[in-house]
Design a protein around this motif. Sequence first.
Motif, PDB file in Angstrom:
ATOM      1  N   SER A 189       0.814  -1.219   0.000  1.00  0.00           N
ATOM      2  CA  SER A 189       0.000   0.000   0.000  1.00  0.00           C
ATOM      3  C   SER A 189       0.845   1.264   0.000  1.00  0.00           C
ATOM      4  O   SER A 189       0.421   2.308  -0.503  1.00  0.00           O
ATOM      5  CB  SER A 189      -0.916   0.020   1.227  1.00  0.00           C
ATOM      6  OG  SER A 189      -1.850  -1.027   1.190  1.00  0.00           O
TER       7      SER A 189
ATOM      8  N   GLY B 148       3.716   1.831  -1.513  1.00  0.00           N
ATOM      9  CA  GLY B 148       4.451   2.126  -2.738  1.00  0.00           C
ATOM     10  C   GLY B 148       5.929   2.313  -2.459  1.00  0.00           C
ATOM     11  O   GLY B 148       6.572   1.468  -1.839  1.00  0.00           O
ATOM     12  N   THR B 149       6.484   3.449  -2.879  1.00  0.00           N
ATOM     13  CA  THR B 149       7.910   3.703  -2.672  1.00  0.00           C
ATOM     14  C   THR B 149       8.186   4.440  -1.364  1.00  0.00           C
ATOM     15  O   THR B 149       9.342   4.702  -1.038  1.00  0.00           O
ATOM     16  CB  THR B 149       8.469   4.542  -3.837  1.00  0.00           C
ATOM     17  OG1 THR B 149       7.752   5.787  -3.908  1.00  0.00           O
ATOM     18  CG2 THR B 149       8.334   3.802  -5.151  1.00  0.00           C
TER      19      THR B 149
ATOM     20  N   GLY C 140      -2.411   7.460  -0.016  1.00  0.00           N
ATOM     21  CA  GLY C 140      -1.597   7.388  -1.226  1.00  0.00           C
ATOM     22  C   GLY C 140      -1.587   8.654  -2.044  1.00  0.00           C
ATOM     23  O   GLY C 140      -0.584   8.982  -2.691  1.00  0.00           O
TER      24      GLY C 140
END
Length: 435
Positions: A147, A149-150, A294
Amino acid sequence: MWQQPTSLFTDHYELTMLQASLHSGAAHRPSVFEAFARRLPEGRRYGVVAGTGRILEGLKEFRFGEEQLSFLRDTHVVDETTLDYLRNFSFSGNIYGYAEGEIYFPNSPVLIVESTFAEACVLETFILSALNHDSAIASAASRMIASSGTRPCIEMGSRRTHEESAVAAARAAIIAGFDSTSNLEAGHRYGLKTVGTAAHSFTLLHDSERAAFKAQVASMGAGTTLLVDTYDVENGVRTAVEVAGPELGAVRLDSGDLVEQARWVRDLLDDLGNENTRILVTSDLDEYAIAALGSAPVDAYGVGTSLVTGSGHPTASMVYKLVARHNDAGEFVSVAKAAKNKASVGGRKFALRRLNERGRATEELVGVGELPEADANDRVLLRQFVVNGEIQDGWMGAEGVRRATQRHKDSILEMPGSSRRLQRGEPVIPTVYID
């Protein structure tokens, strides 16, 4: 590493079974036990193996000294014959399993113990305790990383669980992709990166927020992270920038509507000339809250309670079953439990992951009695951790964690893209028995 003998981290009935089997003469029959999960927790599409390294570390300390034997004698747990057996206990068998960090599915043979019944029986509770706890944490952590990401995640749940569970949870989280932990003992034992700055109490200790920020910056440097929501977030951000200047490392938000708050805090920081100051958010995050953030200008997440409790699933529900043993004729025979909803498949298992031409997993193949026939790009899953009682190098300590972290990264890359979504569904790939 374990600081004490691990032999009493077990259930009473393991030792009474040992006593009865010594009495019947069956205790020394060669046997095969298998740890696996019949199903994944509700809503999960894969699990992550963790805890194996801790099991191997504990196996080194699995012995019955006079203190343990006196306790068993004084409390009448077992008889003198059994105490004599335990006095000389040393695991002499073989242990195979999925490497830590590996993805698993329903009925994957996560750990296989080949030894006498007596040796395998005594280890059961300890093995399941470590596997169930650590795999639950790693599985939740993997979803959180999917969830995020980076953006990095920080494990910070020590105060929400038992002190030893906190160390194990930090270790499992790192294996599944977390960047760092707040737990110093985990850092000490396993070489993990540790982070942390200050809590609300530090601000409340001082006569003003400004005085607290000045003290922290003077001690830790302008690159520190300042907690700006003790009183009023906007004033906190402005004061933080005034005190630390454009070199301020980060501000931490720990309450309120984090999505909306992160947006206007980002705008405020930019307006004040602090374009490089990062935003760290905490406050009861789980994989769904992380996903909701996000679209917000957040740079990192701190996760505590939900992580160390498995995000609603504090156990991986693994079981440990006898699947093969010698009969009276000295031949191996398959055995299996047949109870409704708790049936098991007998026989020693072998497993490989079937991969397509693009290197993506399509099936988990479990062979009964022998390894399924493999294509050129299929991957054998079982590794040997213990050979005739000797623990193999590379699976414990800091090296074991590094190895497991890489294994998880590589295993995730093999999975279909749908595996990283939070939607409910069937396991990402099916488990197929080959008999």
